[in-house]
Design an enzyme around this catalytic site. Structure first.
Site, PDB file in Angstrom:
ATOM      1  N   HIS A 203       1.040  -1.297  -0.071  1.00  0.00           N
ATOM      2  CA  HIS A 203      -0.017  -0.091   0.123  1.00  0.00           C
ATOM      3  C   HIS A 203       0.935   1.155  -0.030  1.00  0.00           C
ATOM      4  CE1 HIS A 203      -3.165  -2.820   0.492  1.00  0.00           C
ATOM      5  NE2 HIS A 203      -3.605  -2.193   0.210  1.00  0.00           N
TER       6      HIS A 203
ATOM      7  N   GLU B 134     -10.527 -10.754  -5.918  1.00  0.00           N
ATOM      8  CA  GLU B 134      -9.394 -10.969  -5.640  1.00  0.00           C
ATOM      9  C   GLU B 134      -8.721 -12.025  -5.178  1.00  0.00           C
ATOM     10  OE1 GLU B 134      -8.638  -7.303  -3.100  1.00  0.00           O
ATOM     11  OE2 GLU B 134     -10.742  -7.712  -2.153  1.00  0.00           O
TER      12      GLU B 134
ATOM     13  N   ASP C 294      -4.236  -8.338  -5.153  1.00  0.00           N
ATOM     14  CA  ASP C 294      -4.511  -9.267  -4.370  1.00  0.00           C
ATOM     15  C   ASP C 294      -4.528 -10.553  -5.060  1.00  0.00           C
ATOM     16  OD1 ASP C 294      -4.414  -8.719  -1.392  1.00  0.00           O
ATOM     17  OD2 ASP C 294      -6.037  -7.366  -1.718  1.00  0.00           O
TER      18      ASP C 294
ATOM     19  N   CYS D  38      -9.693  -2.906 -10.523  1.00  0.00           N
ATOM     20  CA  CYS D  38      -9.332  -1.624  -9.915  1.00  0.00           C
ATOM     21  C   CYS D  38      -7.970  -1.860  -9.346  1.00  0.00           C
ATOM     22  CB  CYS D  38     -10.471  -1.372  -8.770  1.00  0.00           C
ATOM     23  SG  CYS D  38     -10.526  -2.800  -7.413  1.00  0.00           S
TER      24      CYS D  38
HETATM   25  C1  PEP Z   1      -6.251  -4.924  -5.050  1.00  0.00           C
HETATM   26  O1  PEP Z   1      -6.193  -5.905  -4.364  1.00  0.00           O
HETATM   27  O2  PEP Z   1      -6.231  -4.998  -6.346  1.00  0.00           O
HETATM   28  C2  PEP Z   1      -7.265  -3.829  -4.691  1.00  0.00           C
HETATM   29  C3  PEP Z   1      -7.738  -3.022  -5.461  1.00  0.00           C
HETATM   30  O3  PEP Z   1      -7.340  -3.660  -3.628  1.00  0.00           O
HETATM   31  P1  PEP Z   1      -6.223  -3.311  -2.292  1.00  0.00           P
HETATM   32  O4  PEP Z   1      -5.073  -3.086  -3.049  1.00  0.00           O
HETATM   33  O5  PEP Z   1      -6.735  -2.212  -1.561  1.00  0.00           O
HETATM   34  O6  PEP Z   1      -5.979  -4.564  -1.692  1.00  0.00           O
HETATM   35 MG    MG Z   2      -7.196  -5.997  -2.601  1.00  0.00          MG
END
Ligand code: PEP
Ligand code: MG
Length: 582
Positions: free
Chosen positions: A198, A438, A462, A509
């Protein structure tokens, strides 16, 4: 002396600035009062920590091998020497005995004393050794606390101006970076971290260069030194000479020029050569990001990572606080859709109760945590529903894997609506509820999602982590984190094709949606909605308007038959060359 460090470039661009070295443990040390009975045990703790750090340094020296920069080996020797010095062994012991205090606090007292002594040296080299004192104490405190610790924002907050500062830290937690959002630093460079940690995601969302996994950044880079951070190539050049600086200034200007050219596309429709209209949405972390989303020409918010409301402060926001945050996004976005993802806490977005788990990504994360804590989940659902009358809200649920989770979740959405009806509070009764794909099992068994949900969004970050068993935050396995592994490509293609067949809208996303090198592949798979950081939207739009989907479909079909990553990569490169040729 100038030298270069290599890491994983996770956010592109070039920054030139002075180093702000963030301490991650010592500033948070508190004094604990011990009873005389506890003193010998505390001294034993200190001794054990010294022994462990000595061993850690010996191991570091052994494993860095013959190609290690000679500075690194010299630092290791110096730090080892410190650890054998009575100033580091005897003095803190005496402080523990005299002040009846904990070892961490005794070490920090001694560190401050030594730093004052070193500052008295006239010789610059000797004076700068105070940084080594701090680093050794940090290692010891880290060992004593039993966890890697977090960067301290206090110092970052106190220093100004930020535009010319390159933050160098062991690691930045998502919460640290969120707290940085109100300061525009030049770049981030950290010892650890992976491509879709993140921290990496947030640097991209802030459109500042970032490099993670440099391993010894904090060991080798000094406070106030000038550095060049090349986020595109993943290199940090420390103390560059004038010639190199000039070269990078020119490259930085070229990048800025390219970016400003893209701005012309802001109001152009995202439409392919053969007239297919593509939806470009924004990923946001805090309500104010919605302004950047609008400015980039996004057609809506495809992912609001609501957990950042928690991460930015460390305790659960109340229903009213959440409602205000969601309403703010709705108001900024006006008629455009706003997709609020319910809390994705746990995993690397840690909360206290997760810290003890050895494998938090496989633990009680996201919807699992929400379903295990109905009051928390209902509070969030009520807040989203209350805000839904101020715009076009959609509800997105992370980390679903089982049909019964979807059913329980939908029952709770109904319960939240019912409570609002009872209280006569207006909300959108027909709010759309969607799910994230995911988890590989969810992508494979997607029909149970398609039957129950109104829309889907593929979280490639993920999905890749779980498909390939690669911790997305771990730089040691970052080279294996591969979006073009055949298994990943197959899962994404299967999810998109299944949703299309069922007539359920699906988007991506995860970070793949915002990387131009994957745009044509995803278009060829049938993807029509991409959600990404606002800063990436124009580049992706530029790629889309140069693409012809009718040409991409047969080529992508062929790619889906390939069995090896290398071959897939070559084929995707060829797809992208065709763009360049047009
Ligand atoms: C993902 O896992 O691709 C996602 C968009 O969610 P995050 O990155 O917040 O886990
Ligand atoms: Mg995710």
């Amino acid at each position: 002396m100038s030298f270069t460090l290599h890491g994983l470039g996770v956010s592109s661009g070039i920054a030139i600035g002075r180093v702000l070295l963030l301490s991650h443990v010592t500033v948070d040390v508190v004094r604990l009062a011990l009873s005389p009975r506890q003193i010998e045990k505390e001294i034993a703790r200190l001794d054990a920590a010294i022994a462990a750090v000595r061993e850690e340094l010996a191991h570091l020296k052994e494993t860095t091998g013959e190609y290690a920069p000679s500075e690194l080996l010299a630092f290791i020797d110096l730090h080892t020497m410190f650890l054998n010095d009575p100033e580091f062994t005897e003095a803190p012991r005496n402080i523990i005995r005299e002040k009846l205090c904990n070892a961490e606090w005794a070490l920090v007292q001694q560190m401050e004393h030594l730093v004052r002594q070193f500052e008295l040296f006239e010789d610059t080299y000797l004076r700068e050794r105070k940084f080594d004192v701090v680093q050794v104490v940090e290692r010891l405190v880290k060992e004593l606390l039993g966890h890697p610790g977090r960067a301290s924002l206090r110092k970052a907050k106190a220093s100004a101006p930020a535009e010319n500062l390159v933050v160098v830290a062991h690691d930045l937690s998502p919460a640290d970076v969120i707290a940085f959002k109100d300061r525009r630093f030049a770049a981030f460079a950290t010892d650890v971290g992976g491509a879709t940690s993140h921290t990496a995601i947030l640097s991209r969302s802030m459109a500042i260069p970032a490099i993670v996994g440099i391993r010894n950044a904090r060991f080798l880079i000094r406070e106030d030194e000038t550095v060049i951070v090349d986020g595109t190539r993943g290199v940090v050049i420390v103390d560059p000479d004038e010639r190199i600086l000039e070269e990078y200034r020119i490259r930085r200007e070229q990048i800025e020029l390219e970016r400003s050219k893209l701005k012309r596309l802001k109001s152009a429709p995202a439409e392919t050569i053969d007239g297919i209209s593509i939806s470009l949405l924004a990923n946001i972390e805090v309500p104010d990001d919605a302004r950047a989303a609008l400015e980039s020409g996004a057609q809506g918010v495809g992912l609001f990572r609501s957990e950042f409301l928690y991460l930015g402060r460390g305790d659960m926001p109340t229903e009213d606080e959440q409602f205000e945050a969601y309403r703010k996004v709705a108001r900024i976005m006006g008629e455009k859709p706003v997709t609020i993802r319910t809390f994705d806490l746990g995993g690397d977005k840690e909360i206290d109760m997760q810290r003890t788990k050895t494998n938090p990504s496989l633990g009680r994360r996201a919807i699992r945590l929400s379903l295990a804590n109905p009051p928390m989940f209902l509070t969030q659902l009520r807040a989203i529903l209350r805000a839904s009358r101020y715009g076009r809200m959609r509800l997105l649920i992370p980390m679903l894997s089982h049909a019964h989770q979807i059913d329980s979740m939908l029952a709770m959405v109904e319960q939240a609506k019912e409570s609002l009806r009872d209280e006569k509070i207006a909300h959108d009764e027909r709010i759309e509820v969607g799910g994230m794909i995911e988890i590989p099992g969810a992508a494979l068994a997607i029909n149970m999602f398609l039957k129950r949900l109104r829309f889907l969004s593929i979280g490639t970050n993920d999905l890749i982590q779980y498909t390939l068993a690669i911790d997305r935050t771990d730089e040691q396995v970052a080279n294996l984190y591969d979006p073009l592994h055949p298994a990943v490509v197959m899962l994404i293609a299967h999810a998109i094709a299944s949703a299309e067949k069922a007539g359920i809208p699906i988007s991506v996303c995860g970070e793949m949606a915002g990387a131009a090198k994957f745009t044509r592949l995803l278009l060829g798979m049938g993807l029509r909605a991409f959600s990404m950081h606002p800063a990436q939207i124009l580049e992706i739009k530029s790629r889309i308007i140069q693409s012809d989907v009718s040409e991409l479909i047969p080529l992508t079909r062929r790619i889906l038959r390939l069995e090896e990553t290398g071959k897939i990569k070559e084929a995707v490169d060829r797809l992208n060359e065709r763009v360049a040729a047009q």
